[in-house]
Scaffold this motif. Structure first.
Motif, PDB file in Angstrom:
ATOM      1  N   SER A 120       0.847  -1.201   0.000  1.00 32.87           N
ATOM      2  CA  SER A 120       0.000   0.000   0.000  1.00 32.87           C
ATOM      3  C   SER A 120       0.879   1.247   0.000  1.00 32.87           C
ATOM      4  N   ARG A 121       0.449   2.217  -0.763  1.00 31.16           N
ATOM      5  CA  ARG A 121       1.170   3.489  -0.808  1.00 31.16           C
ATOM      6  C   ARG A 121       0.263   4.653  -0.441  1.00 31.16           C
ATOM      7  N   GLY A 122      -1.002   4.368  -0.265  1.00 34.80           N
ATOM      8  CA  GLY A 122      -1.949   5.409   0.126  1.00 34.80           C
ATOM      9  C   GLY A 122      -2.466   5.159   1.527  1.00 34.80           C
ATOM     10  N   PHE A 123      -2.933   6.223   2.159  1.00 35.30           N
ATOM     11  CA  PHE A 123      -3.365   6.137   3.545  1.00 35.30           C
ATOM     12  C   PHE A 123      -4.567   5.206   3.722  1.00 35.30           C
ATOM     13  N   VAL A 124      -5.534   5.274   2.845  1.00 34.43           N
ATOM     14  CA  VAL A 124      -6.764   4.494   3.019  1.00 34.43           C
ATOM     15  C   VAL A 124      -6.469   2.995   3.012  1.00 34.43           C
ATOM     16  N   LEU A 125      -5.712   2.535   2.021  1.00 40.90           N
ATOM     17  CA  LEU A 125      -5.368   1.111   1.983  1.00 40.90           C
ATOM     18  C   LEU A 125      -4.502   0.711   3.169  1.00 40.90           C
ATOM     19  N   ALA A 126      -3.552   1.562   3.527  1.00 43.00           N
ATOM     20  CA  ALA A 126      -2.705   1.268   4.695  1.00 43.00           C
ATOM     21  C   ALA A 126      -3.563   1.161   5.951  1.00 43.00           C
ATOM     22  N   PHE A 127      -4.540   2.053   6.101  1.00 44.82           N
ATOM     23  CA  PHE A 127      -5.444   2.040   7.250  1.00 44.82           C
ATOM     24  C   PHE A 127      -6.228   0.730   7.292  1.00 44.82           C
ATOM     25  N   ILE A 128      -6.778   0.326   6.165  1.00 49.50           N
ATOM     26  CA  ILE A 128      -7.585  -0.905   6.093  1.00 49.50           C
ATOM     27  C   ILE A 128      -6.738  -2.134   6.419  1.00 49.50           C
ATOM     28  N   PHE A 129      -5.591  -2.275   5.758  1.00 50.79           N
ATOM     29  CA  PHE A 129      -4.770  -3.467   5.976  1.00 50.79           C
ATOM     30  C   PHE A 129      -4.150  -3.483   7.380  1.00 50.79           C
ATOM     31  N   ASN A 130      -3.855  -2.309   7.920  1.00 50.75           N
ATOM     32  CA  ASN A 130      -3.352  -2.238   9.278  1.00 50.75           C
ATOM     33  C   ASN A 130      -4.438  -2.684  10.259  1.00 50.75           C
ATOM     34  N   GLY A 131      -5.674  -2.314  10.002  1.00 50.07           N
ATOM     35  CA  GLY A 131      -6.789  -2.745  10.850  1.00 50.07           C
ATOM     36  C   GLY A 131      -7.012  -4.249  10.796  1.00 50.07           C
ATOM     37  N   ILE A 132      -6.919  -4.801   9.603  1.00 51.25           N
ATOM     38  CA  ILE A 132      -7.062  -6.256   9.461  1.00 51.25           C
ATOM     39  C   ILE A 132      -5.923  -6.962  10.188  1.00 51.25           C
ATOM     40  N   ALA A 133      -4.705  -6.466  10.013  1.00 57.45           N
ATOM     41  CA  ALA A 133      -3.553  -7.074  10.698  1.00 57.45           C
ATOM     42  C   ALA A 133      -3.719  -6.994  12.213  1.00 57.45           C
ATOM     43  N   GLY A 134      -4.174  -5.860  12.721  1.00 59.64           N
ATOM     44  CA  GLY A 134      -4.394  -5.718  14.161  1.00 59.64           C
ATOM     45  C   GLY A 134      -5.445  -6.686  14.679  1.00 59.64           C
ATOM     46  N   GLY A 135      -6.508  -6.872  13.899  1.00 62.47           N
ATOM     47  CA  GLY A 135      -7.542  -7.818  14.293  1.00 62.47           C
ATOM     48  C   GLY A 135      -7.052  -9.253  14.293  1.00 62.47           C
TER      49      GLY A 135
END
Length: 192
Positions: A120-135
């Motif tokens: 990911s290079r954009g904030f939105v995708l980084a936010f989504i994938f970071n949330g999935i990883a945290g979960g």
């Protein structure tokens, strides 16, 4: 007020040395395949995933995503929010059997989300994938703990759980190597 038991779970171990207690925990790894593979899977997934998501993410958010400290803080809300949602989802299920397939799925999804975060290079995708990883990281913690609590007798549970908790220290220590590799080959190559 916290109430403690009147006696230790394993009164015979009270006089043992720390090394003897560690040996007892390690013997469970050798003799019980469920315990062995839950601990090993946790060690590997946390070492590989958390060494980048827990340690190098600050450099990633600054250098690759171009975020300042406030942006990094907002990105971390995704991690924490994913963890809270995942915890709630598991808690709402109550006691259930066959945790193994869900545990393995959580490890796989955790790895895939860390990899996707690396692309990911954009904030939105980084936010989504970071949330999935945290979960998924939270699911790994919860399911590994629940599996061990189910599989290990109470009198040795603390010694086995301490081996599981070593995953955090292993990831932090491995972070030294991962950081050096990231410095050498670059974060954009290392993350994926």
């Amino acid at each position: 007020r916290m109430h403690a038991g009147e006696s230790a779970a394993d009164p015979d171990a009270a006089g043992e040395s720390v090394l003897a207690n560690i040996r007892t925990g390690l013997s469970r790894l050798r003799t019980d395949p469920v315990v062995r593979w839950v601990v090993i899977a946790s060690w590997v997934s946390f070492t590989l995933g958390m060494s980048v998501m827990g340690l190098l993410i600050a450099a990633w958010t600054r250098d690759i995503l171009g975020l300042d400290a406030a942006g990094w803080g907002v990105l971390m809300v995704a991690w924490g929010g994913g963890g809270v949602l995942a915890s709630g989802a598991l808690a709402s299920r109550g006691e259930f059997g066959r945790k193994g397939p869900l545990y393995l799925a959580a490890i796989l999804i955790f790895g895939l989300s860390v990899t996707a975060f690396g692309f990911s290079r954009g904030f939105v995708l980084a936010f989504i994938f970071n949330g999935i990883a945290g979960g998924m990281q939270q699911w790994i913690r919860i399911l590994s703990t629940a599996s061990l609590q189910h599989a290990v007798p109470n009198h040795v549970l603390g010694r086995v759980m301490s081996l599981l908790m070593l995953s955090q220290g292993i990831a932090q220590t491995f972070g030294l190597l991962i950081g050096a590799i990231g410095q050498w080959i670059g974060l954009e190559v290392l993350y994926p």
